[in-house]
Write a protein that holds these residues in place. Structure first.
Motif, PDB file in Angstrom:
ATOM      1  N   ASN A   7      -4.578  -6.031   1.653  1.00  7.63           N
ATOM      2  CA  ASN A   7      -5.194  -5.808   0.350  1.00  7.63           C
ATOM      3  C   ASN A   7      -5.059  -4.344  -0.058  1.00  7.63           C
ATOM      4  O   ASN A   7      -5.719  -3.464   0.510  1.00  7.63           O
ATOM      5  CB  ASN A   7      -6.665  -6.214   0.391  1.00  7.63           C
ATOM      6  CG  ASN A   7      -7.376  -6.008  -0.938  1.00  7.63           C
ATOM      7  OD1 ASN A   7      -6.796  -6.209  -1.998  1.00  7.63           O
ATOM      8  ND2 ASN A   7      -8.625  -5.590  -0.879  1.00  7.63           N
ATOM      9  N   SER A   8      -4.193  -4.070  -1.016  1.00 10.11           N
ATOM     10  CA  SER A   8      -4.026  -2.741  -1.610  1.00 10.11           C
ATOM     11  C   SER A   8      -3.826  -1.640  -0.573  1.00 10.11           C
ATOM     12  O   SER A   8      -4.468  -0.587  -0.608  1.00 10.11           O
ATOM     13  CB  SER A   8      -5.235  -2.398  -2.497  1.00 10.11           C
ATOM     14  OG  SER A   8      -5.374  -3.336  -3.544  1.00 10.11           O
ATOM     15  N   THR A  10      -2.415   1.514   1.122  1.00  8.73           N
ATOM     16  CA  THR A  10      -1.772   2.759   0.706  1.00  8.73           C
ATOM     17  C   THR A  10      -1.776   3.722   1.887  1.00  8.73           C
ATOM     18  O   THR A  10      -2.790   3.881   2.571  1.00  8.73           O
ATOM     19  CB  THR A  10      -2.505   3.406  -0.477  1.00  8.73           C
ATOM     20  OG1 THR A  10      -2.405   2.537  -1.616  1.00  8.73           O
ATOM     21  CG2 THR A  10      -1.892   4.752  -0.836  1.00  8.73           C
ATOM     22  N   THR A  12      -0.166   7.655   2.616  1.00 13.83           N
ATOM     23  CA  THR A  12       0.554   8.818   2.100  1.00 13.83           C
ATOM     24  C   THR A  12       0.891   9.768   3.239  1.00 13.83           C
ATOM     25  O   THR A  12       0.050  10.069   4.077  1.00 13.83           O
ATOM     26  CB  THR A  12      -0.309   9.574   1.070  1.00 13.83           C
ATOM     27  OG1 THR A  12      -0.646   8.681   0.008  1.00 13.83           O
ATOM     28  CG2 THR A  12       0.447  10.757   0.499  1.00 13.83           C
ATOM     29  N   LYS A  27       5.115   9.051  -0.629  1.00 16.63           N
ATOM     30  CA  LYS A  27       4.346   7.839  -0.364  1.00 16.63           C
ATOM     31  C   LYS A  27       4.988   7.051   0.773  1.00 16.63           C
ATOM     32  O   LYS A  27       6.179   6.786   0.765  1.00 16.63           O
ATOM     33  CB  LYS A  27       4.296   6.970  -1.622  1.00 16.63           C
ATOM     34  CG  LYS A  27       3.313   7.454  -2.675  1.00 16.63           C
ATOM     35  CD  LYS A  27       1.886   7.190  -2.252  1.00 16.63           C
ATOM     36  CE  LYS A  27       0.911   7.545  -3.364  1.00 16.63           C
ATOM     37  NZ  LYS A  27      -0.480   7.332  -2.931  1.00 16.63           N
ATOM     38  N   LYS A  30       2.430   2.033  -1.048  1.00 15.71           N
ATOM     39  CA  LYS A  30       1.545   2.228  -2.195  1.00 15.71           C
ATOM     40  C   LYS A  30       1.041   0.896  -2.720  1.00 15.71           C
ATOM     41  O   LYS A  30       1.814   0.073  -3.211  1.00 15.71           O
ATOM     42  CB  LYS A  30       2.289   2.979  -3.306  1.00 15.71           C
ATOM     43  CG  LYS A  30       1.461   3.226  -4.549  1.00 15.71           C
ATOM     44  CD  LYS A  30       2.273   3.945  -5.611  1.00 15.71           C
ATOM     45  CE  LYS A  30       1.458   4.174  -6.875  1.00 15.71           C
ATOM     46  NZ  LYS A  30       2.254   4.832  -7.939  1.00 15.71           N
ATOM     47  N   ASP A  31      -0.257   0.666  -2.564  1.00 16.96           N
ATOM     48  CA  ASP A  31      -0.942  -0.471  -3.172  1.00 16.96           C
ATOM     49  C   ASP A  31      -0.267  -1.797  -2.846  1.00 16.96           C
ATOM     50  O   ASP A  31      -0.046  -2.628  -3.722  1.00 16.96           O
ATOM     51  CB  ASP A  31      -1.013  -0.271  -4.693  1.00 16.96           C
ATOM     52  CG  ASP A  31      -2.061  -1.168  -5.340  1.00 16.96           C
ATOM     53  OD1 ASP A  31      -3.055  -1.491  -4.665  1.00 16.96           O
ATOM     54  OD2 ASP A  31      -1.872  -1.539  -6.511  1.00 16.96           O
ATOM     55  N   SER A  33      -0.093  -5.518  -1.378  1.00 18.80           N
ATOM     56  CA  SER A  33      -0.941  -6.673  -1.105  1.00 18.80           C
ATOM     57  C   SER A  33      -0.050  -7.885  -0.837  1.00 18.80           C
ATOM     58  O   SER A  33       0.950  -8.098  -1.532  1.00 18.80           O
ATOM     59  CB  SER A  33      -1.870  -6.978  -2.281  1.00 18.80           C
ATOM     60  OG  SER A  33      -2.765  -5.908  -2.518  1.00 18.80           O
ATOM     61  N   SER A  67      -6.128   3.888   2.345  1.00 23.39           N
ATOM     62  CA  SER A  67      -7.030   3.025   1.583  1.00 23.39           C
ATOM     63  C   SER A  67      -6.521   1.596   1.655  1.00 23.39           C
ATOM     64  O   SER A  67      -5.380   1.340   2.051  1.00 23.39           O
ATOM     65  CB  SER A  67      -7.121   3.484   0.114  1.00 23.39           C
ATOM     66  OG  SER A  67      -5.850   3.416  -0.511  1.00 23.39           O
ATOM     67  N   GLY A  68      -7.373   0.660   1.274  1.00 25.38           N
ATOM     68  CA  GLY A  68      -7.036  -0.749   1.412  1.00 25.38           C
ATOM     69  C   GLY A  68      -7.422  -1.246   2.792  1.00 25.38           C
ATOM     70  O   GLY A  68      -7.894  -0.486   3.640  1.00 25.38           O
ATOM     71  N   GLU A 230       6.734   0.421  -2.519  1.00 28.54           N
ATOM     72  CA  GLU A 230       6.133  -0.647  -3.316  1.00 28.54           C
ATOM     73  C   GLU A 230       6.985  -1.906  -3.250  1.00 28.54           C
ATOM     74  O   GLU A 230       8.195  -1.856  -3.032  1.00 28.54           O
ATOM     75  CB  GLU A 230       5.990  -0.211  -4.776  1.00 28.54           C
ATOM     76  CG  GLU A 230       5.109   1.003  -4.995  1.00 28.54           C
ATOM     77  CD  GLU A 230       5.027   1.389  -6.464  1.00 28.54           C
ATOM     78  OE1 GLU A 230       4.112   0.912  -7.144  1.00 28.54           O
ATOM     79  OE2 GLU A 230       5.891   2.166  -6.924  1.00 28.54           O
TER      80      GLU A 230
END
Length: 246
Positions: A7-8, A10, A12, A27, A30-31, A33, A67-68, A230
């Protein structure tokens, strides 16, 4: 319940060094899912630097995302307790590209394959030998190979040994990180056929990371194309075995 849910995600990577410290951070992913069901194969295609290996490390529990979150069998990989971590580390295995560096050159083939069994199960010497022999036969190798050392085997044989080790504990998920890219086309075809048979017979799931479109299309049920960290496109798989050699 789905086997693996991302889920999302990320991650870096910050630039370092005097000449790059004022450059924008690159990156890793990135995001991202996605959902992977039991018994399915998700192929991740992309060029070098696309973020494929970063994603693989996150799924293996080796690289926490910024994150995620990512859950396996309903357990958050990076928020789990010790008992849960021990279980999902058993249920998630990996096969790397470099078959030789993935094993101890001083160990026998028997010891290499038996290593995860010794970590998680209590088998007698006879039970262990029988299990290793069965795993070698599953991968099209003779049980007599268990007395050899890695340097006595070809690259294709070693990769089969790596896969035998990965399936020893009957995992639910295997991350395949460029597992056939260093092998010739005939050996690639043989190993991919073995992997597909394992998937169909045991219900194992794969996350297949590669830059080889033909191999991924053969094994994967769904394919995600990565670029700059992505997913840029989703597609289906299902090539036939003869398509691998044209």
């Amino acid at each position: 319940m789905s086997l693996l849910i991302a889920n999302s995600l990320t991650k870096t990577y910050n630039n370092s060094g005097w000449f790059r410290k004022h450059s924008p951070a690159g990156k890793g992913v990135k995001d991202l899912s996605f959902v992977l069901e039991q018994g399915a194969c998700l192929g991740i295609l992309g060029e070098s630097g696309a973020g494929k290996s970063t994603l693989g490390k996150i799924v293996l529990g080796l690289l926490p995302p910024d994150s995620g979150n990512i859950t396996f069998n309903g357990i958050d990989l990076y928020q789990s307790d010790r008992k849960a971590r021990k279980q999902w580390r058993r249920d998630i295995q990996v096969v790397f590209q470099d078959s030789y560096s993935a094993m101890n050159p001083r160990m026998s083939i028997r010891d290499i394959i038996a290593e995860p069994l010794r970590n998680y199960e209590r088998l007698s010497a006879l039970e262990e030998q029988k299990k290793v022999a069965e795993l070698l036969e599953t991968m099209g190798l003779s049980p007599q190979e268990m007395t050899k050392r890695p340097k006595q085997m070809s690259g294709g044989q070693l990769q089969r040994v790596n896969i035998a080790r990965a399936i020893a504990l009957k995992p639910k998920l295997i991350v395949l990180d460029e597992p056939v890219s260093s092998l010739d086309m005939v050996i690639q075809k043989q190993i991919l056929i073995h992997l597909k048979q394992l998937k169909e017979q045991s219900g194992i799931s794969y996350l297949f990371i590669s830059h080889d479109s033909m191999a991924v299309h053969y094994l994967a049920d769904q394919i995600a194309f990565m670029k700059n960290g992505e997913f840029v496109q989703l597609a289906g798989g299902s090539y036939h075995a003869h398509d691998l050699l044209g």
